[in-house]
Each structure stands twice: as structure tokens, then as C-alpha cells.
Design a protein around this motif. Structure first.
Motif, short mmCIF file in Angstrom:
data_model
loop_
_atom_site.label_atom_id
_atom_site.label_comp_id
_atom_site.label_asym_id
_atom_site.label_seq_id
_atom_site.Cartn_x
_atom_site.Cartn_y
_atom_site.Cartn_z
N ASN A 255 0.81 -1.22 0.00
CA ASN A 255 0.00 0.00 0.00
C ASN A 255 0.84 1.27 0.00
N ARG A 256 2.17 1.10 0.05
CA ARG A 256 3.11 2.23 0.03
C ARG A 256 2.77 3.27 1.12
N PRO A 257 2.69 2.84 2.35
CA PRO A 257 2.39 3.80 3.42
C PRO A 257 3.59 4.70 3.69
N ALA A 258 3.33 5.86 4.23
CA ALA A 258 4.41 6.75 4.64
C ALA A 258 5.04 6.23 5.93
N LEU A 259 4.23 5.48 6.69
CA LEU A 259 4.67 5.01 8.00
C LEU A 259 4.14 3.59 8.22
N LEU A 260 5.03 2.71 8.64
CA LEU A 260 4.64 1.33 8.92
C LEU A 260 4.75 1.10 10.42
N LEU A 261 3.65 0.65 11.03
CA LEU A 261 3.62 0.37 12.46
C LEU A 261 3.76 -1.13 12.68
N LEU A 262 4.65 -1.51 13.56
CA LEU A 262 4.88 -2.92 13.88
C LEU A 262 4.45 -3.15 15.32
N ASP A 263 3.36 -3.90 15.51
CA ASP A 263 2.78 -4.11 16.83
C ASP A 263 3.19 -5.48 17.35
N GLU A 264 4.29 -5.55 18.11
CA GLU A 264 4.82 -6.82 18.62
C GLU A 264 4.79 -7.87 17.50
N PRO A 265 5.39 -7.60 16.34
CA PRO A 265 5.16 -8.44 15.16
C PRO A 265 5.75 -9.84 15.24
N LEU A 266 6.72 -10.07 16.11
CA LEU A 266 7.40 -11.36 16.13
C LEU A 266 7.10 -12.16 17.38
N GLY A 267 6.16 -11.69 18.20
CA GLY A 267 5.90 -12.32 19.48
C GLY A 267 5.39 -13.74 19.40
N ALA A 268 4.75 -14.12 18.28
CA ALA A 268 4.17 -15.46 18.17
C ALA A 268 5.15 -16.49 17.62
N LEU A 269 6.36 -16.06 17.28
CA LEU A 269 7.34 -16.96 16.67
C LEU A 269 8.25 -17.58 17.73
N ASP A 270 8.82 -18.75 17.41
CA ASP A 270 9.77 -19.35 18.34
C ASP A 270 11.10 -18.58 18.28
N LEU A 271 11.98 -18.82 19.25
CA LEU A 271 13.18 -18.01 19.42
C LEU A 271 14.06 -17.97 18.18
N LYS A 272 14.33 -19.14 17.59
CA LYS A 272 15.23 -19.18 16.43
C LYS A 272 14.64 -18.42 15.25
N LEU A 273 13.33 -18.64 14.99
CA LEU A 273 12.68 -17.96 13.86
C LEU A 273 12.55 -16.47 14.13
N ARG A 274 12.33 -16.11 15.39
CA ARG A 274 12.22 -14.69 15.74
C ARG A 274 13.52 -13.96 15.44
N ARG A 275 14.62 -14.57 15.76
CA ARG A 275 15.92 -13.94 15.50
C ARG A 275 16.18 -13.82 14.00
N GLN A 276 15.77 -14.84 13.26
CA GLN A 276 15.93 -14.78 11.80
C GLN A 276 15.07 -13.66 11.22
N MET A 277 13.83 -13.55 11.69
CA MET A 277 12.93 -12.52 11.19
C MET A 277 13.38 -11.11 11.58
N GLN A 278 14.06 -10.98 12.71
CA GLN A 278 14.59 -9.68 13.12
C GLN A 278 15.54 -9.15 12.04
N LEU A 279 16.43 -10.02 11.59
CA LEU A 279 17.40 -9.62 10.57
C LEU A 279 16.71 -9.35 9.24
N GLU A 280 15.71 -10.19 8.89
CA GLU A 280 15.01 -10.01 7.62
C GLU A 280 14.21 -8.70 7.62
N LEU A 281 13.52 -8.40 8.71
CA LEU A 281 12.76 -7.15 8.79
C LEU A 281 13.66 -5.95 8.64
N LYS A 282 14.80 -5.99 9.29
CA LYS A 282 15.74 -4.87 9.20
C LYS A 282 16.24 -4.70 7.78
N THR A 283 16.54 -5.81 7.11
CA THR A 283 17.02 -5.75 5.72
C THR A 283 15.95 -5.17 4.80
#
Length: 399
Positions: free
Chosen positions: A157-185
Motif C-alpha cells: 500500500n506504500r504507506p508513509a509510515l509502517l507500524l509494527l505491533d509486537e510483530p514477532l511475538g508469536a514466533l519461536d526463538l530461532k525464527l524470531r531472530r531470523q525474522m529480526q534480521l530479515e525485517l531490518k534488511t
């Protein structure tokens, strides 16, 4: 759709004198905050600190009691939620189970009758490396893949601002860490402004350019993750952002470069440049991983603080490191994190030990030790995810 087309919509966010009161308590005292365009910004704090209320205000799901909200320089305080250039990624994903992945991503574009909705949706899926799964349904994807679909649906939707509401809380530890790096990239690639709300300290420090630690409806300290960790200003930040050993005493001596604090019969030195206060009773501290454990009393070193002798009362092995809790007469318990470079713990419960750390690694706080401040969360309002999901369902039924 080129990546730069996403970036063109990035905008700064400004909160001016924001206050939010609910019956019986104040969720936000008075908040002034500017997040520059293209930044990855994290609001970090415990439950009930005001971070989720702040996100709800930005999303347009709550109205401030006082203050203004500006996105890209435009005042949106009175603007309806669906009219703001904002999208939210939720912990629960909020995907339609009966739709394919491509239909989920294209849904908002089709609803607004935007041209080439499917083409844009495929481009967004390619960005999160899931276009090859476009015809599958959400239940056929892993949790991490569903989270990336939710991200693609927001970005498309090409928003000017993206809000992330505890987006990785439902993931297990290993996947959460992987997603942290992917989101940042992905954030760096698309250039959008990200506002990330979380209670996870590691997540905030791993992903954000700037972290604001919230406590009791106000920002306690804000800055780069490494600055907040190395130089916390208050006991709340020192204890919430990782662990800290804190010692309170009176300033016994001061030079142009160092302060000496008398605490429980010990003298602890901190650099003047790393202390918030320089006289009277102050609290100084050091992070557990900066402390060295000695099984024999070390020689005096003008560049190091020395505590001891003390006695180990607990040993916890955690893989890469071992945590020791040492009882030191006069100052209480001190926590030490030691890297496991040998075959096992270097000392056991009951052993007599000494502790030391470089003076340059200590810090001085602006307050004394205190318990983490908490106050009731707002249970009278529904979550952002629930409201968003209901809005999507309503739109779908209308069509």
C-alpha cells in the motif's frame, strides 16, 4: 514496482505534547517525539508503559486528550484511521484464511480500485521472497512465512509510515531472530519509516536505529541501542535494558576525570564523563558481562575496581556463558556473566572469589535503585489487530 517507489512515500512522524487519559489513570503523561523519515524506531517498555497506546494514537484508533500528531508535516490528529498514510503489521498476522497469499496481499489495492493490483502484489511478495508461494493459503505456510506475507500486504500500500505491533511475538526463538534480521534488511531496502512497538529488549536493540525506553507514560531515555545499553541514565533503563549491578553510596572523592563512591565498605570508581551526577549520594553500576571472576585475590590495578572476597551462591550454565551470583559483604549480590571458553564453570557454589572490572566500563545514574514502574493496561479497548481484522471483514462483505 521498483523498491524506490516504496521509499518515495516514507515520511517523518512528529508527536507534539501528546497526552492520553483514560478513566482512572493517565496512559501518556506528555510525549514529544520526532522520528525522521526512513528511520527504524523502536518504542520499548513493559506492559502498561504507554507504548501500545502511542501506537494506537498514531494509527488513529485512539484520539489524544491533548497534543498533535503530524505525518510528513501534515497534521493528522483529527484524520480518520483509514485516511492516514499508515499500515500496521500485527503479531497475529490477521490474514484471511480462505484467500490465497496473492489475494491477501492484493486485497487492499483491489478494494481501492488501484490499477495492476496483482502485479504490485507479486512485486511485494518478491520483496519478501515469497512470490513462489503466491497460490498457497495462509495455513499452508509457516509462522515466519505468514509474518512476511503480512509485511508484504502492508508494504504494497506504500504507506508513509509502517507500524509494527509486537510483530514477532508469536514466533519461536530461532525464527524470531531470523525474522529480526530479515525485517531490518527489508526496511533498509524499501526506505519506509518503521515504528516498532515491543517489550523485547533484544528485538529492539537488534532491529532499531533508535530506541525510546518508555516508563509510566513517558520516555525515560532515547538514543542508539548501544548508547542506551552502555550509558543508561536511570535505574529503570539500566535494569530493563539487560541486567545491571548497581551500588549506591556517597561520593568520597572527585578528580577532574573520576568519581569515587563509598559503598558498603568498598570504594568504586567511575569516570566523570560516564556519570550523570557528581556529588552527594549516587548510584553507580556495571554490566554483568564486564565483570571478571577471580578465584584468587588479584593484584591492585589503578584502572580496575575490585570487590571481595565474596562467595558464590548460584551458578547457571546457559551454553555460551555461565551466570554466577556472588554474595559480597557490604554490597549484596553481584551478577557475573562469564564466557564459556573452557570445559565448564570456573568455580562452583560456595567458592570464595573476587570480582573486578575496568573503571572505564562503569556508569553513574541520575537516580537510585527503584522497582520497575507499572500501571494498569487499558483493557477497555480492543486490540489494534482485532479492530483491523473486523474492518477488513466488513470491507470484504460489502464487496
Amino acid at each position: 514496482m521498483a523498491v524506490r517507489e516504496f521509499a518515495e512515500r516514507g515520511a517523518d512522524l512528529e508527536l507534539v505534547g501528546i497526552q492520553k487519559r483514560f478513566p482512572g489513570f493517565t496512559a501518556i503523561e506528555e510525549l514529544d517525539l520526532t522520528i525522521p523519515a526512513g528511520a527504524f524506531f523502536a518504542l520499548l517498555g513493559p506492559s502498561g508503559c504507554g507504548k501500545t497506546t502511542t501506537l494506537r494514537l498514531v494509527a488513529g484508533l485512539e484520539e489524544p486528550t491533548q497534543g498533535r500528531i503530524l505525518i510528513g508535516g501534515k497534521d493528522v490528529t483529527a484524520t480518520k484511521s483509514h485516511q492516514r498514510p499508515v499500515n500496521t503489521v500485527f503479531q497475529s498476522y490477521a490474514l484471511f484464511p480462505h484467500m490465497t497469499i496473492i489475494e491477501n496481499v492484493a486485497f487492499g489495492l483491489k478494494r481501492r480500485r488501484i490499477g495492476d493490483a496483482l502485479g504490485r502484489a507479486h512485486e511485494a511478495l518478491r520483496l519478501v521472497e515469497l512470490d513462489h508461494l503466491a497460490q498457497r493459503r495462509p495455513q499452508q505456510l509457516s509462522g515466519g512465512q505468514q509474518q512476511r506475507v503480512a509485511l508484504a500486504r502492508a508494504i504494497v500500500n506504500r504507506p508513509a509510515l509502517l507500524l509494527l505491533d509486537e510483530p514477532l511475538g508469536a514466533l519461536d526463538l530461532k525464527l524470531r531472530r531470523q525474522m529480526q534480521l530479515e525485517l531490518k534488511t527489508i526496511q533498509e531496502e524499501v526506505g519506509l519509516t518503521f515504528l516498532h512497538v515491543t517489550h523485547d529488549q533484544e528485538e529492539a536493540m537488534t532491529m532499531a536505529d533508535t530506541v525510546a525506553v518508555m516508563n509510566k507514560g513517558a520516555i525515560e531515555q532515547m538514543g542508539a541501542p548501544e548508547l542506551l545499553y552502555e550509558l543508561p541514565r536511570t535505574s529503570f533503563v539500566a535494569n530493563f535494558l539487560g541486567q545491571s549491578n548497581l551500588f549506591t553510596g556517597r561520593v568520597a572523592d572527585t578528580t577532574s576525570s573520576a568519581i569515587t563512591v563509598a559503598a558498603g565498605g568498598h570504594r568504586i570508581v567511575v569516570p566523570v564523563s560516564r556519570a550523570q551526577r557528581h556529588q552527594g549520594e549516587i548510584t553507580v553500576g556495571v554490566r554483568p558481562e564486564k565483570v571478571a571472576l577471580h578465584v584468587e585475590e588479584p593484584d591492585d590495578d589503578a584502572d580496575r575496581n575490585l570487590l571481595g572476597p565474596g562467595r558464590i551462591i548460584d551458578v547457571s550454565f546457559s551454553g555460551v556463558s555461565t551466570q554466577y551470583i556472588v554474595e559480597v559483604p557490604g554490597v549484596g549480590t553481584v551478577v557475573v556473566f562469564a564466557q564459556n571458553v573452557g570445559s565448564g564453570p570456573m568455580a562452583s557454589v560456595g567458592a570464595e572469589v573476587w570480582l573486578s572490572w575496568a573503571i572505564a566500563h562503569g556508569f553513574g545514574l541520575d537516580d537510585g535503585p527503584s522497582e520497575t514502574g507499572r500501571f494498569p493496561a487499558d483493557d477497555s479497548t480492543r486490540s489494534i489487530a482485532a479492530q483491523h481484522r473486523e474492518a477488513l471483514v466488513s470491507e470484504l462483505e460489502e464487496n
